[in-house]
Write a protein that holds these residues in place. Structure first.
Motif, PDB file in Angstrom:
ATOM      1  N   PRO A  83       0.831  -1.217   0.000  1.00 31.69           N
ATOM      2  CA  PRO A  83       0.000   0.000   0.000  1.00 31.69           C
ATOM      3  C   PRO A  83       0.861   1.261   0.000  1.00 31.69           C
ATOM      4  O   PRO A  83       1.902   1.319   0.656  1.00 31.69           O
ATOM      5  N   TYR A  84       0.409   2.253  -0.724  1.00 31.54           N
ATOM      6  CA  TYR A  84       1.123   3.530  -0.813  1.00 31.54           C
ATOM      7  C   TYR A  84       0.626   4.414   0.328  1.00 31.54           C
ATOM      8  O   TYR A  84      -0.486   4.928   0.298  1.00 31.54           O
ATOM      9  N   SER A  85       1.439   4.603   1.346  1.00 30.72           N
ATOM     10  CA  SER A  85       0.996   5.245   2.582  1.00 30.72           C
ATOM     11  C   SER A  85       1.273   6.729   2.660  1.00 30.72           C
ATOM     12  O   SER A  85       0.771   7.404   3.568  1.00 30.72           O
ATOM     13  N   ASP A  86       2.043   7.281   1.726  1.00 29.28           N
ATOM     14  CA  ASP A  86       2.423   8.693   1.832  1.00 29.28           C
ATOM     15  C   ASP A  86       1.214   9.617   1.983  1.00 29.28           C
ATOM     16  O   ASP A  86       1.256  10.613   2.716  1.00 29.28           O
ATOM     17  N   GLY A  87       0.126   9.291   1.292  1.00 36.44           N
ATOM     18  CA  GLY A  87      -1.024  10.186   1.274  1.00 36.44           C
ATOM     19  C   GLY A  87      -1.608  10.480   2.633  1.00 36.44           C
ATOM     20  O   GLY A  87      -2.147  11.576   2.853  1.00 36.44           O
ATOM     21  N   ILE A  88      -1.508   9.550   3.567  1.00 37.95           N
ATOM     22  CA  ILE A  88      -2.126   9.785   4.872  1.00 37.95           C
ATOM     23  C   ILE A  88      -1.356  10.809   5.701  1.00 37.95           C
ATOM     24  O   ILE A  88      -1.842  11.253   6.746  1.00 37.95           O
ATOM     25  N   PHE A  89      -0.164  11.200   5.242  1.00 37.10           N
ATOM     26  CA  PHE A  89       0.610  12.201   5.971  1.00 37.10           C
ATOM     27  C   PHE A  89       0.510  13.584   5.331  1.00 37.10           C
ATOM     28  O   PHE A  89       1.175  14.526   5.757  1.00 37.10           O
ATOM     29  N   SER A  90      -0.322  13.710   4.313  1.00 38.22           N
ATOM     30  CA  SER A  90      -0.550  14.989   3.637  1.00 38.22           C
ATOM     31  C   SER A  90      -1.820  15.619   4.186  1.00 38.22           C
ATOM     32  O   SER A  90      -2.862  14.973   4.243  1.00 38.22           O
ATOM     33  N   GLN A  91      -1.734  16.873   4.612  1.00 32.59           N
ATOM     34  CA  GLN A  91      -2.863  17.596   5.219  1.00 32.59           C
ATOM     35  C   GLN A  91      -3.503  16.792   6.344  1.00 32.59           C
ATOM     36  O   GLN A  91      -4.728  16.761   6.468  1.00 32.59           O
ATOM     37  N   SER A  92      -2.678  16.162   7.163  1.00 33.24           N
ATOM     38  CA  SER A  92      -3.257  15.304   8.199  1.00 33.24           C
ATOM     39  C   SER A  92      -2.574  15.548   9.541  1.00 33.24           C
ATOM     40  O   SER A  92      -1.661  16.353   9.671  1.00 33.24           O
ATOM     41  N   PHE A 137      -1.550  12.609  11.273  1.00 31.80           N
ATOM     42  CA  PHE A 137      -1.221  11.195  11.464  1.00 31.80           C
ATOM     43  C   PHE A 137       0.272  10.947  11.682  1.00 31.80           C
ATOM     44  O   PHE A 137       0.667   9.807  11.924  1.00 31.80           O
ATOM     45  N   GLY A 138       1.114  11.962  11.533  1.00 29.18           N
ATOM     46  CA  GLY A 138       2.541  11.766  11.722  1.00 29.18           C
ATOM     47  C   GLY A 138       3.286  13.073  11.510  1.00 29.18           C
ATOM     48  O   GLY A 138       2.740  14.053  10.997  1.00 29.18           O
ATOM     49  N   ILE A 139       4.553  13.100  11.929  1.00 30.90           N
ATOM     50  CA  ILE A 139       5.409  14.273  11.781  1.00 30.90           C
ATOM     51  C   ILE A 139       6.508  13.931  10.787  1.00 30.90           C
ATOM     52  O   ILE A 139       7.346  13.061  11.045  1.00 30.90           O
ATOM     53  N   VAL A 140       6.524  14.601   9.652  1.00 30.50           N
ATOM     54  CA  VAL A 140       7.505  14.327   8.603  1.00 30.50           C
ATOM     55  C   VAL A 140       8.810  15.041   8.937  1.00 30.50           C
ATOM     56  O   VAL A 140       8.823  16.267   9.115  1.00 30.50           O
ATOM     57  N   THR A 141       9.892  14.290   9.013  1.00 32.52           N
ATOM     58  CA  THR A 141      11.202  14.860   9.362  1.00 32.52           C
ATOM     59  C   THR A 141      12.180  14.883   8.191  1.00 32.52           C
ATOM     60  O   THR A 141      13.186  15.575   8.260  1.00 32.52           O
ATOM     61  N   LYS A 142      11.888  14.131   7.147  1.00 27.37           N
ATOM     62  CA  LYS A 142      12.690  14.167   5.916  1.00 27.37           C
ATOM     63  C   LYS A 142      11.760  13.933   4.734  1.00 27.37           C
ATOM     64  O   LYS A 142      10.771  13.177   4.842  1.00 27.37           O
ATOM     65  N   MET A 143      12.087  14.560   3.596  1.00 21.10           N
ATOM     66  CA  MET A 143      11.273  14.369   2.397  1.00 21.10           C
ATOM     67  C   MET A 143      12.145  14.493   1.158  1.00 21.10           C
ATOM     68  O   MET A 143      13.020  15.368   1.078  1.00 21.10           O
ATOM     69  N   GLY A 144      11.902  13.608   0.198  1.00 19.84           N
ATOM     70  CA  GLY A 144      12.578  13.683  -1.086  1.00 19.84           C
ATOM     71  C   GLY A 144      11.739  14.446  -2.092  1.00 19.84           C
ATOM     72  O   GLY A 144      10.509  14.438  -2.034  1.00 19.84           O
ATOM     73  N   MET A 145      12.409  15.141  -3.014  1.00 19.08           N
ATOM     74  CA  MET A 145      11.727  15.882  -4.074  1.00 19.08           C
ATOM     75  C   MET A 145      12.451  15.675  -5.388  1.00 19.08           C
ATOM     76  O   MET A 145      13.680  15.515  -5.422  1.00 19.08           O
ATOM     77  N   THR A 146      11.674  15.690  -6.459  1.00 22.85           N
ATOM     78  CA  THR A 146      12.284  15.680  -7.788  1.00 22.85           C
ATOM     79  C   THR A 146      12.535  17.120  -8.239  1.00 22.85           C
ATOM     80  O   THR A 146      11.793  18.028  -7.881  1.00 22.85           O
ATOM     81  N   LEU A 147      13.580  17.309  -9.021  1.00 21.71           N
ATOM     82  CA  LEU A 147      13.948  18.622  -9.546  1.00 21.71           C
ATOM     83  C   LEU A 147      13.768  18.627 -11.063  1.00 21.71           C
ATOM     84  O   LEU A 147      13.863  17.588 -11.717  1.00 21.71           O
ATOM     85  N   MET A 148      13.533  19.799 -11.607  1.00 21.88           N
ATOM     86  CA  MET A 148      13.204  19.916 -13.031  1.00 21.88           C
ATOM     87  C   MET A 148      14.464  20.135 -13.862  1.00 21.88           C
ATOM     88  O   MET A 148      15.314  20.953 -13.507  1.00 21.88           O
ATOM     89  N   PRO A 149      14.618  19.425 -14.964  1.00 24.86           N
ATOM     90  CA  PRO A 149      15.731  19.709 -15.881  1.00 24.86           C
ATOM     91  C   PRO A 149      15.584  21.093 -16.506  1.00 24.86           C
ATOM     92  O   PRO A 149      14.471  21.519 -16.830  1.00 24.86           O
ATOM     93  N   ASN A 150      16.678  21.798 -16.653  1.00 21.28           N
ATOM     94  CA  ASN A 150      16.665  23.067 -17.374  1.00 21.28           C
ATOM     95  C   ASN A 150      16.165  22.803 -18.793  1.00 21.28           C
ATOM     96  O   ASN A 150      16.741  21.995 -19.523  1.00 21.28           O
ATOM     97  N   PRO A 151      15.088  23.471 -19.224  1.00 22.15           N
ATOM     98  CA  PRO A 151      14.499  23.140 -20.531  1.00 22.15           C
ATOM     99  C   PRO A 151      15.264  23.701 -21.728  1.00 22.15           C
ATOM    100  O   PRO A 151      14.858  23.480 -22.864  1.00 22.15           O
TER     101      PRO A 151
END
Length: 602
Positions: A266-275, A277-291
């Motif tokens: 199960p993909y559980s990330d969603g329950i920590f968005s606007q909730s 249910f937990g305290i997020v201490t680290k998060m990964g993000m994707t970055l955009m290539p220079n177009p």
């Protein structure tokens, strides 16, 4: 008040401003204090003790926490409430309150330095049944800022000592950050490392937390504008003190935590968005290539009702990715307000500014008279941009009177250039200026979601205009267009020092929420004071979704200590005791006590 050089720099403080934006920040601060008539509070205050705990027991608990974290990392909120401004905001209360200053206020603020510290705080809160309210940086202005929903909660300020960029991977265009990393900080770090091939995506103001904005499902204005869709991997402290990593992070030694969000099961990330249910201490993000190139453009449209035809043109172009970024369609009055001058510079009467005065002024500007402006950007090499821009021009000019504004005619302080920077992933500070529209300027947002259809756009526009006229408020609508939906963002700007203006803002918002829900439009995000009402509109099948959320809350947080009331989700200890704030409940944020919770094994 002189702005001088008192604005904190990013090199000095995690929440500071990049040096290249210092002059802009000083000017913004000066404008804010020029229109501020609310006196700075000097009244000595006692800390607000959360319901359900004795005063003596509360201070005993804080003493214990000081021994764990260090005295300097546990601050009792017994000082005057100082509102500050965007770059020097409080972490004890909402600096733009709709209710009385003392309603949504913290009892204390604590500063963890690590995930382990957060665990210790959570276990401490369970031991004493003290409500805690985590913030990343507290700049969620217009939606409650750093204020806790439950009066007297202990705010966990994650940003001050957890502000590290843990990784930037230039090969797969990803990063891993802590809650105290702002959009300013990530952009400056990428530039310092010489990674010209990578962009970030930034919202209108760059001083907010990347983690906080993403968890609240905020947006930016490049093709990577849906921040939640662009995150990959969370580290979370649960309300019981356990730590989990989502997605690929659950696999020890994995090497794809920031590049593949789902993992296995199960993909559980969603329950920590606007909730809560937990305290997020680290998060990964994707970055955009220079177009490899970009070009901003702006179109002006003559009439309010051009909005319907414009949306019908936008929809297929947006779905087909000819219109590539989260673009804005902004109303004419905002073209004036964003210049940072008070409304009295144009109109000193009561009630909404007459449209003839708006248009009379606009006729004197470089852009000229208009009802709507469309801000967009095209990406890629010049020949690719030209192909797309020619299509856009042909389609937009099907609307009578539509015209493309030549950027070469615009002065460098024109708002267009701020949108140009933001759509190129460069954080800015200009968006703050329209708050100066009234003395002691504050704002709160109405943010419903609808299809990209002309009928829907006009229905929302007319509803908002009618209710703003009813309550004597200037109407500031802007449509942010996603791939298959659009967000109407209406900012109500009000004088926080005037109780009648605060009440008018609150009443107008509550009526808009109710009327929009009747037409099938739900808000994607809202202020703390409005969360119970908005959550109540998502009531299909006898409130099945809220019942599910409550079962999850009670399972994950049996003692009900983590951000009670966030997104309208109340733990069992608080339910049925009058804590909900609704259209008919009045403006007191507290309920009638809390029930004893079952003892949890720690």
């Amino acid at each position: 008040m002189s702005s001088e050089n008192s604005v904190p720099l990013l090199s000095q403080k995690h929440s500071g401003i990049p040096e290249n934006l210092l002059e802009k920040a000083q000017n913004a601060k000066a404008l804010i204090y020029e229109t501020r008539t609310k006196s700075s509070s000097t009244r000595q205050r006692l800390p607000v003790i959360p319901q359900g705990i004795e005063r003596g027991k509360f201070f005993q608990a804080l003493d214990e926490l000081q021994q764990v974290l260090g005295n300097e990392n546990v601050e009792i909120n017994d000082k005057p409430l100082v509102d500050g401004w965007y770059m020097e905001h409080p972490n004890t209360h909402d600096m733009m309150p709709i209710l009385d200053d003392e309603e949504l206020v913290a009892s204390a603020v604590v500063y963890p330095s690590s995930t382990e510290d957060v665990q210790k705080i959570v276990l401490w809160a369970n031991k004493y049944r003290i409500p805690i309210f985590p913030i990343s940086m507290g700049r969620n202005l217009g939606y409650g800022g750093a204020a806790p929903r439950v009066r007297g909660s202990v705010v966990i300020d994650l940003g001050k000592r957890m502000s590290r960029i843990l990784d930037i991977n230039p090969d797969d265009y990803t990063c891993l950050v802590e809650p105290g990393v702002s959009f300013y900080a990530l952009h400056e770090t990428i530039q310092a490392k010489g990674y010209k091939h990578m962009w970030i995506d930034t919202p209108d103001l760059g001083g907010g937390s990347i983690v906080g904005n993403t968890l609240d499902r905020g947006v930016g204005y490049t093709p990577y504008g849906d921040h939640w869709a662009c995150h990959s991997g969370l580290e979370v402290v649960l309300p019981t003190g356990e730590v989990i990593r989502t997605g690929m992070g659950a696999l020890p030694g994995n090497n794809t935590w920031q590049s593949f969000p789902y993992g296995f099961g199960p993909y559980s990330d969603g329950i920590f968005s606007q909730s809560n249910f937990g305290i997020v201490t680290k998060m990964g993000m994707t970055l955009m290539p220079n177009p490899g190139g970009y070009e901003s453009f702006m179109y002006a449209f003559e009439k309010d009702d051009n909005l319907a035809a414009l949306m019908e043109i936008i929809r297929p172009l947006r779905i087909g990715n000819i219109l590539e970024n989260v673009a804005q369609v902004r109303h004419a009055i905002q073209s004036i307000a964003v210049k940072g001058k008070p409304r009295t510079a144009y109109f000193s009467g009561e009630g909404p500014m007459p449209s003839e005065i708006v248009h009379e002024y606009l006729r004197t500007t470089t852009i000229g008279d208009h009802a709507w402006l469309y801000y967009g950007m095209s990406y890629g090499p010049e020949h690719i941009r030209k192909y797309k821009l020619d299509i856009i021009d042909q389609e937009f000019k099907k609307i009578p009177g539509a015209r493309k504004v030549d950027p070469a005619t615009l002065p460098k302080d024109e708002y267009f250039w701020s949108r140009d920077r933001i759509a190129a992933g460069i954080p800015d500070l200009v968006e703050l200026l329209w708050v100066n529209w009234v003395p002691n300027g504050s704002h709160v947002a109405f943010s419903p979601v609808s299809p990209i259809r002309g009928t829907d756009a006009m229905k929302l526009f007319n509803m908002g205009k009618r209710l703003h006229d009813k309550y004597g408020i200037d109407f500031f609508p802007a449509f942010c267009v996603g791939l298959r939906e659009m967000h109407l963002i209406v900012e109500i700007v009000f004088d926080k020092n005037d109780s009648k203006k605060r009440k008018a803002a609150n009443d107008c918002l509550r009526e808009m929420i109710e009327d929009a829900a009747k037409e099938g439009y739900g808000e994607y995000r809202t202020h703390l004071v409005l969360m119970d009402q908005v959550a109540g509109t998502y009531n299909w099948n006898d409130n099945a979704l809220m019942k599910f959320n409550e079962r999850m809350k009670d399972a994950l947080d049996p003692n009900g200590i983590l951000a009670p009331g966030k997104s309208g989700i109340w733990p069992a200890r608080y339910r049925g005791r009058g804590w909900e704030l609704t259209k008919s409940s009045g403006n007191g944020s507290e309920g009638n006590g809390v029930a004893p919770s079952m003892t949890m094994k720690l």
